[in-house]
Design a protein around this motif. Structure first.
Motif, PDB file in Angstrom:
ATOM      1  N   ARG A  56     -12.639   7.167   3.761  1.00 29.65           N
ATOM      2  CA  ARG A  56     -13.773   8.093   3.742  1.00 29.65           C
ATOM      3  C   ARG A  56     -14.461   8.145   5.103  1.00 29.65           C
ATOM      4  O   ARG A  56     -14.906   9.208   5.552  1.00 29.65           O
ATOM      5  N   THR A  95       0.826  -1.208   0.000  1.00 33.82           N
ATOM      6  CA  THR A  95       0.000   0.000   0.000  1.00 33.82           C
ATOM      7  C   THR A  95       0.861   1.259   0.000  1.00 33.82           C
ATOM      8  O   THR A  95       0.541   2.253  -0.666  1.00 33.82           O
ATOM      9  N   LEU A 112      -5.123   6.842  -3.255  1.00 38.28           N
ATOM     10  CA  LEU A 112      -5.574   5.487  -3.581  1.00 38.28           C
ATOM     11  C   LEU A 112      -6.325   5.434  -4.906  1.00 38.28           C
ATOM     12  O   LEU A 112      -6.179   4.489  -5.671  1.00 38.28           O
ATOM     13  N   ARG A 113      -7.115   6.445  -5.164  1.00 40.32           N
ATOM     14  CA  ARG A 113      -8.034   6.419  -6.309  1.00 40.32           C
ATOM     15  C   ARG A 113      -7.310   6.772  -7.602  1.00 40.32           C
ATOM     16  O   ARG A 113      -7.284   7.927  -8.021  1.00 40.32           O
ATOM     17  N   ARG A 114      -6.730   5.784  -8.242  1.00 40.45           N
ATOM     18  CA  ARG A 114      -6.064   6.012  -9.515  1.00 40.45           C
ATOM     19  C   ARG A 114      -5.909   4.696 -10.261  1.00 40.45           C
ATOM     20  O   ARG A 114      -6.083   3.619  -9.701  1.00 40.45           O
ATOM     21  N   CYS A 163       0.717   4.194  -2.901  1.00 37.57           N
ATOM     22  CA  CYS A 163       0.501   5.615  -2.624  1.00 37.57           C
ATOM     23  C   CYS A 163       1.622   6.486  -3.193  1.00 37.57           C
ATOM     24  O   CYS A 163       1.429   7.697  -3.372  1.00 37.57           O
ATOM     25  N   PHE A 198      -9.220   1.599  -9.763  1.00 41.38           N
ATOM     26  CA  PHE A 198     -10.452   2.350  -9.537  1.00 41.38           C
ATOM     27  C   PHE A 198     -11.105   2.790 -10.841  1.00 41.38           C
ATOM     28  O   PHE A 198     -11.935   3.700 -10.841  1.00 41.38           O
ATOM     29  N   HIS A 221     -10.140  -1.182  -2.430  1.00 40.77           N
ATOM     30  CA  HIS A 221     -11.464  -0.562  -2.417  1.00 40.77           C
ATOM     31  C   HIS A 221     -11.993  -0.443  -0.991  1.00 40.77           C
ATOM     32  O   HIS A 221     -12.592   0.582  -0.624  1.00 40.77           O
ATOM     33  N   GLU A 244     -10.157   2.372   0.667  1.00 40.48           N
ATOM     34  CA  GLU A 244     -10.650   3.691   0.266  1.00 40.48           C
ATOM     35  C   GLU A 244     -11.949   4.017   1.000  1.00 40.48           C
ATOM     36  O   GLU A 244     -12.172   5.174   1.409  1.00 40.48           O
ATOM     37  N   GLU A 245     -12.799   3.023   1.202  1.00 46.50           N
ATOM     38  CA  GLU A 245     -14.033   3.241   1.962  1.00 46.50           C
ATOM     39  C   GLU A 245     -13.722   3.582   3.414  1.00 46.50           C
ATOM     40  O   GLU A 245     -14.346   4.469   4.014  1.00 46.50           O
ATOM     41  N   ALA A 264      -6.915   9.275   0.694  1.00 43.00           N
ATOM     42  CA  ALA A 264      -7.928   8.641  -0.151  1.00 43.00           C
ATOM     43  C   ALA A 264      -7.711   8.991  -1.613  1.00 43.00           C
ATOM     44  O   ALA A 264      -7.908   8.156  -2.504  1.00 43.00           O
ATOM     45  N   ALA A 265      -7.275  10.231  -1.873  1.00 43.86           N
ATOM     46  CA  ALA A 265      -7.012  10.643  -3.259  1.00 43.86           C
ATOM     47  C   ALA A 265      -5.826   9.881  -3.839  1.00 43.86           C
ATOM     48  O   ALA A 265      -5.802   9.582  -5.040  1.00 43.86           O
TER      49      ALA A 265
END
Length: 295
Positions: free
Chosen positions: A201, A166, A226-228, A170, A232, A194, A197-198, A223-224
């Motif tokens: 949030r 992880t 992770l989202r790539r 990142c 995602f 996923h 990421e939840e 979180a940002a």
């Protein structure tokens, strides 16, 4: 006379025995249900004792701030997340470190090397050790509150097998490179990311509830991170305009159905109407001709 013949004594005895067995079964079922209810009441008392000792409720069982923050978390162990928040463990970490540490709470799938996993990233060794100490403390409180728990197994449940993975994700490492770092399947890694990421949030909401704007900002940035990439992507078949599949090139234009009588012609781009000489116009003319001939 054949219908009213006498029932043999052995048959009557067997029938009576069946009735006795059924009555015994009903009695045992009622006793079991009562025992389970008593057991659940005792377990509930132990859980309430744990919450009081950890500061989630007061002596009158009224929910405190800690308890309200724990209600914001549902993806991972609420007690652990709350302790991490209120002990200041997360405050001293950067966004990448927070995300990597939280992976210990969502890495529930075991692999061949999960039990022997070690943290090799220097920046994550101290945070992971702090998490394990908190896990041992929570386990001890549960044990002292008479809940059935193995403290060592509880500590091991927070697996460190994906901490390094992880951390590298990142920092922008490709997904194909991540798979070289673990023996788990691609689907397991994607599910973990996923869930992570939840959880991030939910951490944002929890940090907002305690009024820690700095921690809220760190969790949002984490979180940002992770989202790539493919992990995602909404779909591998979406073009860049819809936010997916950027790494795989734009998808071909979506066909737009045009109804012309009994037929439907699909064109490569949406049209307001068939222009002269276009495939749609030719198809429309053919339909009109066929209808005239039929008439």
């Amino acid at each position: 006379a054949e219908r009213f013949r006498a029932v043999p004594a052995p048959v009557l005895a067997a029938h009576k025995r069946c009735e006795e067995i059924e009555a015994r079964r009903a009695h045992l079922a009622a006793t079991l249900k009562e025992s389970q209810e008593h057991s659940m009441v005792d377990q509930l008392k132990c859980m309430k004792r744990v919450l009081r000792r950890l500061g989630h409720t007061n002596a009158d069982n009224v929910i405190e701030l800690k308890g309200r923050v724990a209600c914001e978390v549902s993806t991972a162990d609420e007690l652990m997340v709350t302790e991490l928040l209120f002990t200041g463990t997360l405050t001293e970490l950067g966004a990448e470190q927070i995300v990597s540490l939280m992976s210990c709470l969502v890495a529930v799938e075991k692999s061949a090397d999960s039990d022997d996993a070690k943290v090799t990233t220097a920046a994550m060794k101290a945070p992971v050790e702090a998490l394990q100490n908190l896990a041992r403390r929570i386990g001890q409180v549960k044990h002292e509150s008479k809940l059935p728990i193995d403290v060592d197994e509880y500590v091991k449940s927070f697996s460190v097998q994906l901490v390094d993975l992880t951390f590298e994700w990142c920092h922008g490492k490709r997904f194909v490179d991540l798979m070289m770092m673990t023996k788990q399947y691609e689907g397991s890694i994607i599910r973990m990311l996923h869930r992570l990421e939840e959880l991030m949030r939910q951490l944002i909401t929890a940090a907002r509830a305690i009024g820690d704007a700095d921690l809220e900002d760190k969790c949002a940035r984490g979180a940002a991170l992770l989202r790539r990439d493919i992990v995602f992507a909404a779909s591998l078949y979406l073009d860049d305009a819809t936010g997916g599949g950027a790494a795989f090139g734009a998808a071909p234009p979506r066909a737009t159905p045009i109804h012309t009588g009994a037929e439907m012609v699909e064109t490569g781009a949406p049209l307001k109407g068939p222009s002269s000489g276009s495939p749609a116009a030719v198809a429309s003319d053919k339909v009109g001709t066929a209808q005239t001939t039929a008439a």
